[in-house]
Design a protein around this motif. Structure first.
Motif, PDB file in Angstrom:
ATOM      1  N   ALA A  54     -57.461  39.878 -15.148  1.00 24.48           N
ATOM      2  CA  ALA A  54     -56.037  39.567 -15.292  1.00 24.48           C
ATOM      3  C   ALA A  54     -55.189  40.817 -15.040  1.00 24.48           C
ATOM      4  CB  ALA A  54     -55.764  39.026 -16.690  1.00 24.48           C
ATOM      5  N   TYR A  56     -51.895  43.371 -15.330  1.00 22.83           N
ATOM      6  CA  TYR A  56     -50.988  43.743 -16.415  1.00 22.83           C
ATOM      7  C   TYR A  56     -49.706  44.298 -15.824  1.00 22.83           C
ATOM      8  CZ  TYR A  56     -48.935  46.207 -20.358  1.00 22.83           C
ATOM      9  OH  TYR A  56     -48.056  46.653 -21.322  1.00 22.83           O
ATOM     10  N   HIS A  57     -48.599  43.757 -16.262  1.00 24.57           N
ATOM     11  CA  HIS A  57     -47.282  44.212 -15.824  1.00 24.57           C
ATOM     12  C   HIS A  57     -46.531  44.698 -17.058  1.00 24.57           C
ATOM     13  CE1 HIS A  57     -47.930  42.338 -11.872  1.00 24.57           C
ATOM     14  NE2 HIS A  57     -48.424  41.291 -12.538  1.00 24.57           N
ATOM     15  N   GLY A  58     -46.412  45.958 -17.176  1.00 23.88           N
ATOM     16  CA  GLY A  58     -45.711  46.494 -18.331  1.00 23.88           C
ATOM     17  C   GLY A  58     -46.037  47.954 -18.539  1.00 23.88           C
ATOM     18  N   ARG A 274     -57.117  45.985 -19.375  1.00 26.44           N
ATOM     19  CA  ARG A 274     -56.092  45.036 -18.935  1.00 26.44           C
ATOM     20  C   ARG A 274     -55.989  43.864 -19.914  1.00 26.44           C
ATOM     21  NH1 ARG A 274     -56.489  43.639 -12.554  1.00 26.44           N
ATOM     22  NH2 ARG A 274     -56.491  45.744 -11.663  1.00 26.44           N
ATOM     23  N   ASP A 275     -57.162  43.353 -20.329  1.00 26.98           N
ATOM     24  CA  ASP A 275     -57.135  42.255 -21.299  1.00 26.98           C
ATOM     25  C   ASP A 275     -56.467  42.695 -22.595  1.00 26.98           C
ATOM     26  OD1 ASP A 275     -58.420  40.662 -19.484  1.00 26.98           O
ATOM     27  OD2 ASP A 275     -60.404  40.792 -20.429  1.00 26.98           O
ATOM     28  N   PHE A 277     -54.262  45.211 -22.971  1.00 21.75           N
ATOM     29  CA  PHE A 277     -52.840  45.454 -22.736  1.00 21.75           C
ATOM     30  C   PHE A 277     -52.042  44.157 -22.810  1.00 21.75           C
ATOM     31  CE2 PHE A 277     -53.860  49.367 -19.894  1.00 21.75           C
ATOM     32  CZ  PHE A 277     -54.013  50.149 -21.025  1.00 21.75           C
ATOM     33  N   ASN A 278     -52.548  43.110 -22.195  1.00 21.71           N
ATOM     34  CA  ASN A 278     -51.835  41.826 -22.216  1.00 21.71           C
ATOM     35  C   ASN A 278     -51.751  41.258 -23.628  1.00 21.71           C
ATOM     36  OD1 ASN A 278     -51.061  41.025 -19.400  1.00 21.71           O
ATOM     37  ND2 ASN A 278     -53.242  41.377 -19.031  1.00 21.71           N
ATOM     38  N   LEU A 279     -52.854  41.399 -24.375  1.00 19.18           N
ATOM     39  CA  LEU A 279     -52.857  40.894 -25.748  1.00 19.18           C
ATOM     40  C   LEU A 279     -51.914  41.715 -26.621  1.00 19.18           C
ATOM     41  CD1 LEU A 279     -54.116  38.948 -27.821  1.00 19.18           C
ATOM     42  CD2 LEU A 279     -55.912  40.656 -28.185  1.00 19.18           C
ATOM     43  N   GLN A 281     -49.323  43.408 -25.701  1.00 18.50           N
ATOM     44  CA  GLN A 281     -47.932  43.115 -25.318  1.00 18.50           C
ATOM     45  C   GLN A 281     -47.462  41.821 -25.954  1.00 18.50           C
ATOM     46  OE1 GLN A 281     -47.097  41.861 -21.171  1.00 18.50           O
ATOM     47  NE2 GLN A 281     -45.762  43.675 -21.051  1.00 18.50           N
ATOM     48  N   LYS A 282     -48.339  40.822 -25.985  1.00 18.75           N
ATOM     49  CA  LYS A 282     -47.975  39.529 -26.548  1.00 18.75           C
ATOM     50  C   LYS A 282     -47.811  39.599 -28.063  1.00 18.75           C
ATOM     51  CE  LYS A 282     -51.194  36.376 -26.739  1.00 18.75           C
ATOM     52  NZ  LYS A 282     -51.320  35.982 -28.163  1.00 18.75           N
ATOM     53  N   THR A 323     -52.957  46.238 -11.569  1.00 20.16           N
ATOM     54  CA  THR A 323     -53.015  44.935 -10.888  1.00 20.16           C
ATOM     55  C   THR A 323     -53.965  45.052  -9.698  1.00 20.16           C
ATOM     56  OG1 THR A 323     -51.141  45.471  -9.464  1.00 20.16           O
ATOM     57  CG2 THR A 323     -50.642  44.385 -11.552  1.00 20.16           C
TER      58      THR A 323
END
Length: 901
Positions: A54, A56-58, A274-275, A277-279, A281-282, A323
């Protein structure tokens, strides 16, 4: 048909065939290129970019920030300069607004000031250990820097101090309170999740909890590692619901050993981060990535993985993007192409020499070479992505050189295998045909050197010589260094009874050993003799030996002929049978292949030499314990040809026990090394043209496996020492990478397969006899290795005569004879069990290292086993103990004998 016409007709046929095919046949190119294409496809598949990660944008939540560059380390007291620190701060500010430091020692205390204007919030760390005075200075500076820099938003007093056991909880709490009292920002300390759960009294004293979540160290597979980290974080939250919690370290290494199911590589690092980072961020999790830049200085006390936690390399290059696809090795294609080109060059260089090899053999050879070169390319690729100190580079470079030598050995053995099994043309085959009665054949002087030999055995040998179906010959028996007249006088009397063709000389104490005796015989040879024959004192020759082999000298280029060593004393014991077939493949396979390039090994029995050639070469080399092999090489250097017939014309007796068997091979290996030293220019200097390329190839590659046995002693010693480190200090001593371990295991099993394949194709024995021959040869590895080292660096070795017809020793004596091997066997098995159980058999590296130790132990196990078998009483011999076709013993090409007695 004469020998001369046989050879040249065959050579003309081969020349015509080569002319039709050109430099290399189309089938050779097809095999090499086809295998190369397949190999490149496998490279591409193995290095296919991972596209299922996945993006990651951030912004990154924060970095653990250690700005050490190449050659810098707090271990050596060399710290980054302010310019380097400022550059790294600017670099980090492109990805995050938060950094965390670990110490204020040296210029690292200037980080907050240097970060001014870069919009970086600093979590300032102070390092605590077992030294109270140093801790006091560190805390004082920590307070000063914090109060002087508004960008310091929070403070860490110590990092994993409780985990390491450097301080007690009350001691650490006292330091935390001191800093809290002297600063105006929140204060914490950093520890793994389980330390916080174990010490709630510590959590109650900090302003916030800083937890480390590093599932790799706990052996958690990457696929569930993020969820595992979140479960640990939840456990800490549940334990301390009223405390703010931040993640002080979270990450995954891009390289390192396997820990349980945790695999360290670039793809896994990218996927984990990446996984996460997304978690994060959420769920709005505060965290610091472990870490910004690779820090290889940590490997000295935390292991290899400790140097590879950075999102960026030591050179500040991104390992992967946030990405897009991710690759473990971005430059794999260059190593794949390099390996493919090396493989193509090696394959075509050798196949061009044997265009007659059938297509399946060419495919097998091309595939083996491609596999070997690909392994070396992968090793170099891994070295290219590894941080190496000067010492480590020297070690890795030495190991890589060893892998290169291993590659050469494997290619040579592979070519020997396919040309022996799949070759269609024998251009130098010699079929001995007895000369007709009345043929004008030259006079032969047969020399029989003896030393303390049983009289009855020598009398049998003399009786067989007396029965030769040949008109013009003489026999010179030369006894030297036999002090007891009762031993040599019966032989002298027997010579007198046999008539004037038999002359006996006793020399008493005489220098030069066997070569000295042969040189004496050469001076006493009848002036009209043109051919010199040499046999051992235990050989019973066939009546047609001379009539069959002497005609080869019709060709004036022939300097010597050789017939196989053969044995008649299979007494029904397993040991003797194993020896018989261990001697077996060399004369059926190795010598036949060598004969194709006029590169056979001369042996000290069943050989005939042109007298003029022998005299021109100044006789036998008395400095060399394997004077026969030395003479053969000298004759080749002088431009002579050799003739080999695999038909047996005589049989001797084998060593009676394992000790004699081992001593015999020790002599051969020691003598071979002296020969290598004496003929180094002809063997290794490409500008020296005394030997042909084929001769140089066979002499170098033929003795190379013995060098492998010598290196095996070094590797066993190093392996035992490293195993001790793995058992006693598993953090500082890590397993070598798999690419260093796999080739040594692969080489061993390749050699076993090679032996079995060659024997099945060329040696008339059953499967169990092939296994027995392989075990018997393996049992000699330790003795050969010692002889090689001694032969390379010493000049004198007592002549150790091989005992004949002695009584078998007792079982306990059999074990004593293999005492060195028994000790090494116990040590390697002890190391294997110690490493295996010490590391719980948990990782691939553990299992591979134990496999290496087990492989290294097999020669010693074979030695002990063969020694015990040799001590067992022999059964009564059966009339058909050996097949009739098995008259010629053989010796596998990888373990060439160097002398014939």
């Amino acid at each position: 048909m004469t020998y001369h016409s046989q050879i040249h007709r065959q050579e003309a046929q081969v020349s015509t065939q080569k002319a039709r095919r050109g430099w290399a046949s189309p089938s050779s190119w097809a095999a090499a290129l086809g295998v190369g294409v397949v190999a490149f496809g496998l490279w591409a598949e193995a290095n296919r970019p991972a596209t299922n990660i996945a993006p990651y944008h951030g912004e990154i939540g924060g970095f653990a920030f250690s700005p050490f560059h190449k050659g810098e380390s707090p271990e050596t007291g060399k710290y980054p300069s302010t310019a380097e620190i400022k550059s790294d701060l600017a670099f980090a500010s492109k990805y995050t607004h938060n950094i965390r430091t670990y110490t204020v020692e040296g210029d690292l205390g200037q980080i907050p000031a240097l970060a001014k204007g870069m919009k970086l919030n600093v979590t300032l760390g102070g390092w605590l250990d077992r030294h109270p005075e140093a801790n006091e200075r560190e805390l004082a500076k920590l307070v000063r820097v914090t109060n002087a820099n508004p960008d310091v938003k929070q403070v860490m007093v110590g990092n994993e101090t409780i985990l390491r056991g450097d301080m007690t909880v009350p001691e650490l709490v006292a330091d935390i309170r001191q800093v809290q009292a002297q600063t105006h920002v929140p204060v914490s300390t950093a520890e793994p999740w389980h330390v916080w759960l174990k010490h709630p009294e510590l959590a109650s004293q900090v302003d916030f909890i800083t937890v480390h979540l590093l599932p790799y160290w706990e052996g958690v597979p990457e696929a569930i590692a993020v969820q595992d980290a979140m479960n640990r974080l939840t456990a800490v939250h549940d334990k301390f619901p009223n405390k703010r919690i931040i993640i002080g370290e979270i990450g995954w290494p891009s390289d390192g050993i396997d820990i349980g199911a945790a695999r360290a590589n670039t793809v896994n690092q990218a996927r984990f981060m990446r996984d996460f980072f997304n978690l994060a961020q959420k769920d709005h999790i505060d965290y610091f990535v472990m870490e910004a830049f690779d820090q290889p200085w940590k490997t000295s006390f935390e292991g290899r993985a400790a140097g590879y936690w950075g999102m960026f390399t030591l050179d500040r290059q991104a390992k992967w993007s946030l990405t897009g696809p991710v690759e473990n090795h971005k430059d794999w294609i260059f190593y794949a192409l390099g390996g493919a080109l090396l493989s193509l060059a090696a394959t075509m260089a050798l196949l061009s020499r044997r265009p007659d090899i059938r297509l399946p053999g060419k495919l097998v050879f091309a595939a083996l070479v491609e596999g070997f070169t690909a392994t070396l390319a992968m090793l170099l690729m891994n070295m290219g992505s590894t941080y190496l100190s000067l010492g480590a580079a020297a070690v890795w470079g030495t190991l890589a050189l060893g892998q290169g030598l291993l590659l050469f050995l494997l290619i040579a053995d592979s070519f020997d295998l396919v040309e022996t099994i799949f070759g269609r043309v024998q251009k130098r085959h010699f079929e001995p045909i007895p000369a007709p009665s009345g043929a004008n054949l030259p006079k032969v002087s047969i020399h029989l050197p003896i030393c303390n030999e049983p009289p009855h055995m020598v009398r049998q040998t003399l009786d067989a010589l007396a029965a030769l179906d040949y008109d013009r010959f003489e026999v010179l028996v030369i006894d030297n260094n036999t002090m007891d007249p009762h031993v040599w006088e019966p032989v002298a009397e027997h010579c007198a009874r046999l008539g004037p063709k038999f002359r006996f000389f006793t020399l008493g104490k005489y220098k030069g050993y066997k070569a000295g005796a042969l040189n004496f015989a050469l001076r006493e040879t009848a002036p009209d003799a043109e051919i010199i024959g040499v046999i051992d004192s235990d050989y019973l020759v066939d009546p047609d030996w001379l009539r069959s082999m002497v005609p080869a000298f019709d060709n004036p280029k022939v300097g010597f002929t050789q017939s196989p060593q053969d044995y008649r004393d299979n007494d029904g014991s397993i040991f003797k049978r194993m020896m018989f077939w261990e001697y077996a493949g060399f004369f059926h396979a190795g010598m036949v292949t060598r004969n194709e390039r006029n590169a056979i090994i001369q042996h000290g029995t069943m050989t005939l030499v042109r007298k003029d050639a022998l005299v021109n070469e100044n006789g036998w080399a008395e400095w060399c314990i394997t004077e026969d092999s030395q003479l053969g090489l000298r004759l080749f250097r002088a431009g002579y040809e050799a003739v080999y017939s695999k038909k047996s014309f005589g049989k001797g007796v084998m060593p009676d026990d394992y000790n004699a068997f081992r001593k015999q091979r020790y002599r051969w290996a020691y003598g071979a090394m002296r020969i290598v030293r004496a003929n180094a220019a002809a063997l290794f200097n490409p500008f020296n043209k005394e030997l042909t390329q084929g001769q140089r190839w066979h002499f170098v590659t033929g003795w190379l496996p013995w060098f492998g046995d010598a290196l095996g002693l070094v590797f066993v010693t190093l392996g035992l020492a490293w195993s001790l480190g793995l058992i006693l200090d598993p953090v500082r001593f890590e397993f070598p990478i798999a690419l260093f371990m796999l080739p040594s295991i692969g080489l061993f099993f390749f050699k076993i397969v090679q032996i079995l394949a060659l024997y099945k194709n060329r040696v008339p024995c059953g499967f169990m006899d092939r296994i027995g021959a392989a075990v018997a040869g393996l049992a000699l590895s330790h003795s050969i290795g010692k002889a090689v080292w001694k032969g390379l660096f010493t000049n004198k070795l007592p002549f150790l005569r091989t005992p004949k017809m002695n009584n078998a020793p007792a079982l306990v004596q059999g074990l004593v004879m293999a005492r060195e091997e028994l000790v090494l066997l116990a040590l390697t098995w002890g190391a294997l069990l110690g490493v295996g159980f010490g590391h719980h058999w948990a990782t691939l590296e553990t299992k591979l290292w134990c496999a290496v130790l087990f492989t290294q132990s097999l020669p010693y196990l074979s030695s002990v086993g063969v020694s015990i078998l040799a001590a067992m009483p022999a059964k009564a011999p059966k009339p058909a103990a050996l097949p009739a076709a098995a008259r010629q013993p053989a010796r596998l090409g990888a373990m060439h004998p160097a002398a014939g007695d």
